[in-house]
Write a protein that holds these residues in place. Structure first.
Motif: not given
Length: 69
Positions: A7-25
């Motif tokens: 699901g959507p959470a599968g994208y979270f590691p790449s989001i954090e890596k690419k954009y430099g912000r935590s998912i919490a942010e």
């Protein structure tokens, strides 16, 4: 053996890596936005924060689903 996140959470590691912000942010930004509709939030993340469509959609879908619980 580790199970892959689905699901959507599968994208979270790449989001954090690419954009430099935590998912919490990112979730905090969505929570504090005056926008409430899914596609409005996706458009805002893309326009104001430079996210790609898939990443913005995943963050919004996951955050709104949590809010509706």
């Amino acid at each position: 053996m580790t199970e892959s996140v689905k699901g959507p959470a599968g994208y979270f590691p790449s989001i954090e890596k690419k954009y430099g912000r935590s998912i919490a942010e990112w979730k905090n930004l969505i929570h504090t936005s005056p926008l409430t509709k899914h596609m409005e939030l996706v458009g805002w993340l893309k326009a104001e924060h430079g996210l790609g469509h898939g990443h913005a959609n995943a963050l919004v879908a996951h955050t709104l689903a949590e809010m509706s619980r």
